[in-house]
Design a protein around this motif. Structure first.
Motif, short mmCIF file in Angstrom:
data_model
loop_
_atom_site.label_atom_id
_atom_site.label_comp_id
_atom_site.label_asym_id
_atom_site.label_seq_id
_atom_site.Cartn_x
_atom_site.Cartn_y
_atom_site.Cartn_z
N ILE A 142 43.52 33.24 33.33
CA ILE A 142 43.50 34.46 33.98
C ILE A 142 44.47 35.44 33.94
CG2 ILE A 142 43.09 35.30 36.42
CD1 ILE A 142 41.30 32.60 36.87
N LEU A 143 45.94 34.90 33.98
CA LEU A 143 47.08 35.68 34.25
C LEU A 143 47.26 36.23 32.62
CD1 LEU A 143 49.50 33.61 36.14
CD2 LEU A 143 48.38 35.69 36.85
N ILE A 144 46.78 35.80 31.65
CA ILE A 144 46.67 36.36 30.53
C ILE A 144 45.74 37.60 30.12
CG2 ILE A 144 46.13 35.98 27.82
CD1 ILE A 144 47.28 33.35 27.76
N GLY A 145 44.69 37.30 31.08
CA GLY A 145 43.61 38.41 31.30
C GLY A 145 44.08 39.68 31.89
N ALA A 146 45.09 39.26 32.87
CA ALA A 146 45.68 40.25 33.66
C ALA A 146 47.02 41.17 33.23
CB ALA A 146 46.13 39.55 34.95
#
Length: 236
Positions: A142-146
């Motif tokens: 999720i953080l990579i997507g963010a």
């Protein structure tokens, strides 16, 4: 028959070695003296590389692979726990075998059951570590997507660095928990020596620690990564 002082001493030494080794590897996580610490640097480099590209299918594929391996070990721990409970029904047979092979005197059903329950505790600990690692890898995805796009990085580099630090932190934490679960499995193998007596438990513990320490601090993988780090001149 209950645990005698020799069993308690061997078990105490086993736990102390396990905790000490965990503390050692954790204390070296910010240095370049272990394989795990060097891989943490590569995790940070990976996240920074991901920040520099807009299409991150490669990164999600790598995370999916990491999650798959973590999920496999978590499932294996569940099966191992079930196997230990199944063996409780054969405790008397195991006690007979242990009496024939033990180097530290007689054994009985109660002792075998105690040892099997201890093995359950170890695999349960490993399961929780793997399960938490799996969840952290999910959060990391999720953080990579963010992570901001390259154009946004140029507009607000401080926000981009903060997002990068969050992704790196969770990635490293997921890796640490995975390694802790894997160490628990190695120490579960050492624990099996206790079924043959406290002396065998001590010997198997030392043997297992020697193997994993060699892989952590002296393996070809560590030496190659360390050599590349030295050539690049990257500061610790």
């Amino acid at each position: 028959m209950t645990l005698d002082w020799l069993d308690l001493a061997a078990l105490g030494l086993y736990v102390a070695i396990w905790l000490g080794y965990n503390r050692l590897t954790q204390s070296l996580c910010d240095s370049d003296r272990s394989l795990s610490s060097l891989m943490n640097r590569e995790r940070a480099r990976w996240m920074r590389t991901a920040l520099g590209r807009d299409l991150r299918m490669i990164d999600t594929a790598v995370l999916a692979s990491l999650q798959q391996g973590t999920g496999f070990f978590a499932s294996a721990c569940i099966f191992a726990i079930g196997g230990c409970f199944a063996l409780l029904g054969s405790a008397e047979i195991i006690a007979e075998i242990s009496r024939d092979l033990s180097v530290a005197g007689p054994s009985n059903r109660v002792l075998v059951e105690i040892k099997l329950l201890g093995l359950v505790v170890i695999f349960a600990y490993a399961f929780f570590k793997f399960a938490w690692s799996y969840r952290l890898f999910n959060y990391c995805a999720i953080l990579i997507g963010a992570l901001p796009m390259r154009a946004d990085v140029e507009k607000d580099p401080e926000a981009a660095e903060a997002a990068l630090d969050r992704a790196v932190s969770l990635n490293v934490s997921a890796g640490w928990n995975f390694n802790a679960g894997l160490r628990a499995i190695f120490f579960a193998l050492a624990y099996l020596g206790w079924f043959l007596g406290p002396y065998v438990l001590v010997a198997s513990t030392v043997f297992v620690v020697a193997i994993i320490a060699n892989r952590q601090f002296r393996s070809p993988a560590y030496k190659n990564l360390k050599a590349n780090l030295d050539r690049s001149g990257e500061a610790p």
